[in-house]
Each structure stands twice: as C-alpha cells, then as structure tokens.
Motif scaffolding. Structure first.
Motif, mmCIF file in Angstrom:
data_model
loop_
_atom_site.group_PDB
_atom_site.id
_atom_site.type_symbol
_atom_site.label_atom_id
_atom_site.label_comp_id
_atom_site.label_asym_id
_atom_site.label_seq_id
_atom_site.Cartn_x
_atom_site.Cartn_y
_atom_site.Cartn_z
ATOM 1 N N THR A 231 1.025 -0.983 0.048
ATOM 2 C CA THR A 231 -0.027 -0.111 -0.117
ATOM 3 C C THR A 231 0.974 1.131 -0.029
ATOM 4 O OG1 THR A 231 -1.968 -1.081 1.192
ATOM 5 C CG2 THR A 231 -1.831 1.324 1.433
ATOM 6 N N GLU A 232 0.506 2.426 -0.933
ATOM 7 C CA GLU A 232 1.314 3.518 -0.905
ATOM 8 C C GLU A 232 0.683 4.480 -0.001
ATOM 9 O OE1 GLU A 232 2.162 6.935 -4.144
ATOM 10 O OE2 GLU A 232 1.843 4.930 -4.831
ATOM 11 N N VAL A 233 1.309 4.746 1.266
ATOM 12 C CA VAL A 233 0.838 5.698 2.360
ATOM 13 C C VAL A 233 1.358 6.851 2.165
ATOM 14 C CG1 VAL A 233 0.334 5.765 4.753
ATOM 15 C CG2 VAL A 233 0.318 3.554 3.618
ATOM 16 N N HIS A 234 0.490 7.836 2.348
ATOM 17 C CA HIS A 234 0.916 9.257 2.543
ATOM 18 C C HIS A 234 0.225 9.973 3.570
ATOM 19 C CE1 HIS A 234 2.681 9.275 -1.547
ATOM 20 N NE2 HIS A 234 1.581 8.448 -1.827
ATOM 21 N N VAL B 253 -0.628 13.365 5.471
ATOM 22 C CA VAL B 253 -0.715 14.780 5.274
ATOM 23 C C VAL B 253 -1.347 15.608 6.008
ATOM 24 C CG1 VAL B 253 -0.465 14.339 2.876
ATOM 25 C CG2 VAL B 253 -2.642 14.460 3.707
ATOM 26 N N ASP B 254 -1.182 16.854 6.218
ATOM 27 C CA ASP B 254 -2.028 17.698 6.941
ATOM 28 C C ASP B 254 -3.331 17.628 6.480
ATOM 29 O OD1 ASP B 254 0.141 18.488 8.483
ATOM 30 O OD2 ASP B 254 0.499 20.262 7.296
ATOM 31 N N ALA B 255 -4.344 17.844 7.446
ATOM 32 C CA ALA B 255 -5.791 17.669 7.042
ATOM 33 C C ALA B 255 -6.330 18.614 6.115
ATOM 34 C CB ALA B 255 -6.568 17.585 8.354
ATOM 35 N N ASP B 256 -5.929 19.847 6.048
ATOM 36 C CA ASP B 256 -6.359 20.736 5.140
ATOM 37 C C ASP B 256 -5.513 20.718 3.966
ATOM 38 O OD1 ASP B 256 -4.054 21.670 6.261
ATOM 39 O OD2 ASP B 256 -4.827 23.761 6.823
ATOM 40 N N ARG B 257 -4.541 19.872 3.588
ATOM 41 C CA ARG B 257 -4.023 19.981 2.592
ATOM 42 C C ARG B 257 -4.079 18.537 1.753
ATOM 43 N NH1 ARG B 257 0.303 23.553 2.292
ATOM 44 N NH2 ARG B 257 0.311 22.953 0.211
ATOM 45 N N TRP B 258 -4.742 17.850 1.950
ATOM 46 C CA TRP B 258 -4.978 16.555 1.400
ATOM 47 C C TRP B 258 -5.320 16.435 0.001
ATOM 48 C CZ3 TRP B 258 -9.149 13.828 -0.850
ATOM 49 C CH2 TRP B 258 -10.281 14.330 -0.620
ATOM 50 N N THR B 259 -6.241 17.623 -0.398
ATOM 51 C CA THR B 259 -6.431 17.555 -1.843
ATOM 52 C C THR B 259 -5.144 17.870 -2.781
ATOM 53 O OG1 THR B 259 -7.227 19.811 -1.309
ATOM 54 C CG2 THR B 259 -8.924 17.768 -1.512
ATOM 55 N N ASP B 260 -4.297 18.730 -2.231
ATOM 56 C CA ASP B 260 -3.128 19.140 -2.637
ATOM 57 C C ASP B 260 -2.177 17.823 -3.005
ATOM 58 O OD1 ASP B 260 -3.819 21.800 -2.510
ATOM 59 O OD2 ASP B 260 -2.644 22.183 -0.794
ATOM 60 N N LYS B 261 -2.349 16.809 -1.830
ATOM 61 C CA LYS B 261 -1.601 15.740 -2.151
ATOM 62 C C LYS B 261 -2.196 14.885 -3.307
ATOM 63 C CE LYS B 261 1.602 12.933 -1.474
ATOM 64 N NZ LYS B 261 3.207 13.014 -1.929
ATOM 65 N N VAL C 228 -5.531 -9.144 -9.817
ATOM 66 C CA VAL C 228 -6.240 -10.058 -10.579
ATOM 67 C C VAL C 228 -7.724 -10.056 -10.158
ATOM 68 C CG1 VAL C 228 -6.722 -12.514 -10.826
ATOM 69 C CG2 VAL C 228 -4.404 -11.738 -10.630
ATOM 70 N N HIS C 229 -8.016 -9.765 -9.044
ATOM 71 C CA HIS C 229 -9.541 -9.615 -8.603
ATOM 72 C C HIS C 229 -9.933 -8.327 -8.157
ATOM 73 C CE1 HIS C 229 -9.664 -13.769 -9.034
ATOM 74 N NE2 HIS C 229 -8.876 -13.999 -8.031
ATOM 75 N N GLY C 230 -9.187 -7.247 -8.471
ATOM 76 C CA GLY C 230 -9.613 -5.850 -8.139
ATOM 77 C C GLY C 230 -8.340 -4.765 -8.308
ATOM 78 N N PRO C 231 -8.178 -3.800 -7.480
ATOM 79 C CA PRO C 231 -7.122 -2.555 -8.022
ATOM 80 C C PRO C 231 -5.802 -3.400 -7.922
ATOM 81 C CG PRO C 231 -8.839 -1.892 -6.416
ATOM 82 C CD PRO C 231 -9.284 -3.305 -6.622
ATOM 83 N N LYS C 232 -4.938 -2.784 -8.710
ATOM 84 C CA LYS C 232 -3.540 -3.157 -8.674
ATOM 85 C C LYS C 232 -2.830 -2.165 -7.756
ATOM 86 C CE LYS C 232 -2.990 -4.743 -13.588
ATOM 87 N NZ LYS C 232 -2.550 -4.548 -14.901
ATOM 88 N N GLU C 233 -3.419 -0.927 -7.578
ATOM 89 C CA GLU C 233 -2.584 -0.161 -6.558
ATOM 90 C C GLU C 233 -3.565 0.332 -5.520
ATOM 91 O OE1 GLU C 233 -0.209 3.072 -8.114
ATOM 92 O OE2 GLU C 233 -0.482 2.201 -10.208
ATOM 93 N N LEU C 234 -3.130 0.309 -4.288
ATOM 94 C CA LEU C 234 -3.841 1.102 -3.393
ATOM 95 C C LEU C 234 -3.343 2.131 -2.651
ATOM 96 C CD1 LEU C 234 -6.357 1.144 -1.089
ATOM 97 C CD2 LEU C 234 -5.033 -0.240 0.340
ATOM 98 N N ILE C 235 -3.732 3.405 -2.729
ATOM 99 C CA ILE C 235 -3.061 4.491 -2.293
ATOM 100 C C ILE C 235 -3.819 4.755 -0.907
ATOM 101 C CG2 ILE C 235 -2.203 6.925 -2.673
ATOM 102 C CD1 ILE C 235 -2.196 6.046 -5.638
ATOM 103 N N LEU C 236 -3.163 5.090 0.218
ATOM 104 C CA LEU C 236 -3.812 5.519 1.420
ATOM 105 C C LEU C 236 -3.364 7.081 1.775
ATOM 106 C CD1 LEU C 236 -5.794 4.992 3.896
ATOM 107 C CD2 LEU C 236 -3.582 3.892 5.062
ATOM 108 N N ILE C 237 -4.362 7.901 1.767
ATOM 109 C CA ILE C 237 -3.999 9.184 2.278
ATOM 110 C C ILE C 237 -4.427 9.297 3.584
ATOM 111 C CG2 ILE C 237 -4.329 11.637 2.173
ATOM 112 C CD1 ILE C 237 -4.648 11.303 -1.047
ATOM 113 N N ILE C 238 -3.526 9.523 4.742
ATOM 114 C CA ILE C 238 -3.900 9.861 6.086
ATOM 115 C C ILE C 238 -3.897 11.229 6.431
ATOM 116 C CG2 ILE C 238 -3.491 8.970 8.417
ATOM 117 C CD1 ILE C 238 -2.071 6.482 7.499
ATOM 118 N N LYS C 239 -5.290 11.869 6.732
ATOM 119 C CA LYS C 239 -5.139 13.236 7.229
ATOM 120 C C LYS C 239 -4.840 13.180 8.670
ATOM 121 C CE LYS C 239 -9.531 13.798 6.129
ATOM 122 N NZ LYS C 239 -10.745 14.322 5.897
ATOM 123 N N LYS C 240 -3.605 13.884 9.063
ATOM 124 C CA LYS C 240 -3.284 13.777 10.291
ATOM 125 C C LYS C 240 -3.891 15.207 11.063
ATOM 126 C CE LYS C 240 1.130 16.028 9.388
ATOM 127 N NZ LYS C 240 2.747 15.672 9.219
#
Length: 220
Positions: A53-56, A58-66, A208-220
C-alpha cells in the motif's frame, strides 16, 4: 455381497472400534493494544506499506493538494468520486473541471446499469474510509449509495482517504466505540492492500480480482 451390505459392515466396524475425541483448546484472544494516536498512525502505515500500500501522511487541510500531485505524477486521465460522499465536496471545491494537467473528475451520480460503460474507462477511484485498524493494518470501508463497492473494486487504482482520528487499536475497539451493534451495512469491508492472489506454485500476483494499486492518504 451387495454394495449396500458392504457399506453397512464397514460402518459397523468403525462404530465398534470407537473413536476418541480430542479436545482442541480455544486459541487465546490476541493481546489488546493500547497505543496513542501517533503510534496507531505509525503502526497502521507500517503494516499496510509492508503489503504494497502506498501511504501518505498529510495535514488535514492539504490532502486535496496531495491528491492532485499524485494525479499529475501518475498520469491519471479520469478520476471517479462520489459527490455525495464525505470527501466529495472537498474534491469539487479543490478540483476545477478544467484544471490543466489534472484528470477529468467523473461523478458517480447514476445507476450502475447506465454507468457501467464509463466505469471501465476510469483510471482511479477515490473513496472515504470509515476508519483504520492499527493491530492488523487495514482500513474499513462502509459502502453507501454515494460510494458503492464498485468504486473501490473496478478501477485499477483505489485511493482511500482516512482521518487519523478514526484509527483504532483493533477492530473490536472500533466496533464498540462506534456502536456497530445498533446497525450495520450489508457489506462492511476490511482492506489491507491491493488485490492479490497466489496460484498453487505460490506465485503472488497483484490486481487479478481488483485494484493493482492501493493509495492511502491519512489526514493527520
């Protein structure tokens, strides 16, 4: 000798020999975690990163920038989102429809029967997350009409947006704290990484049965 008689004789010998029942002790419950907020974030991120999983964080008010930075970096052309979801208004506000270099925003606002042709032309789908589970490293999705399961299942990339304050030590703690007993959906999902499967030769294959990539954005 008929087959029926032979079967009866075999069963009779088995019954006569007797069988000893071996009592299997119950497995002890896993130890309860009691981590603080920062430790829960770190454990969840570490566990999920370990399974691709690709984890990021970020500040809660900047997650859309990420999100926009990721979209440009990865070259997405079309991004599926739910306008009526918890994160929908923030995406609409931060994402001009004619923004240069950004993918087209595709709103999930119709029935799947009329949307399915477009659905398989989507590069990434983004959803909110009900919460996170630190001890096992998973996020919980609670599909709704605004964010159905297909949004996190069909596109080759799934972007999940998690509020750090909703990361719990364990699933049982989450269920108790949110009073799941008062009402649950028909489909609650725990996702720990991108779709994966292994054949009989133990070759692990992703997507094979779903997404090849999972990206998790955590709003801290």
């Amino acid at each position: 000798m008929s087959s029926h008689t032979a079967r009866e004789r075999i069963l009779a010998r088995l019954h006569a020999s007797g069988t000893e029942q071996t009592r299997v002790p119950e497995a002890p419950p896993p130890p309860d975690l009691s981590l603080d907020r920062d430790a829960r974030i770190e454990r969840l991120a570490t566990q999920m990163t370990a399974i691709r999983t690709e984890v990021h964080l970020v500040d809660a008010d900047r997650w859309t920038d990420k999100l926009k930075a990721l979209a440009r970096e990865k070259g997405w052309r079309r991004l599926l989102f739910g306008p009526g979801s918890p994160i929908g208004p923030a995406i609409e506000k931060a994402w001009p429809s004619d923004a240069d270099g950004l993918p087209e925003r595709v709103a999930y606002s119709s029935q799947v029967e009329t949307f399915k042709d477009d659905l398989f032309e989507i590069d990434a789908g983004i959803t909110s997350v009900r919460g996170g589970v630190a001890d096992t490293g998973a996020v919980v999705l609670w599909p709704t009409p605004h964010e159905p399961r297909l949004m996190s299942l069909v596109p080759p990339v799934h972007v999940a947006v998690l509020d750090a304050d909703t990361i719990y030590n364990s699933l049982s703690e989450m269920m108790a704290s949110e009073n799941w007993a008062a009402g649950m959906p028909t489909n609650a999902l725990l996702i720990s990484g991108p779709s994966k499967t292994a054949d009989i030769e133990f070759t692990l294959v992703f997507g094979v049965h779903g997404p090849k990539e999972l990206i998790l954005i955590i709003k801290k």
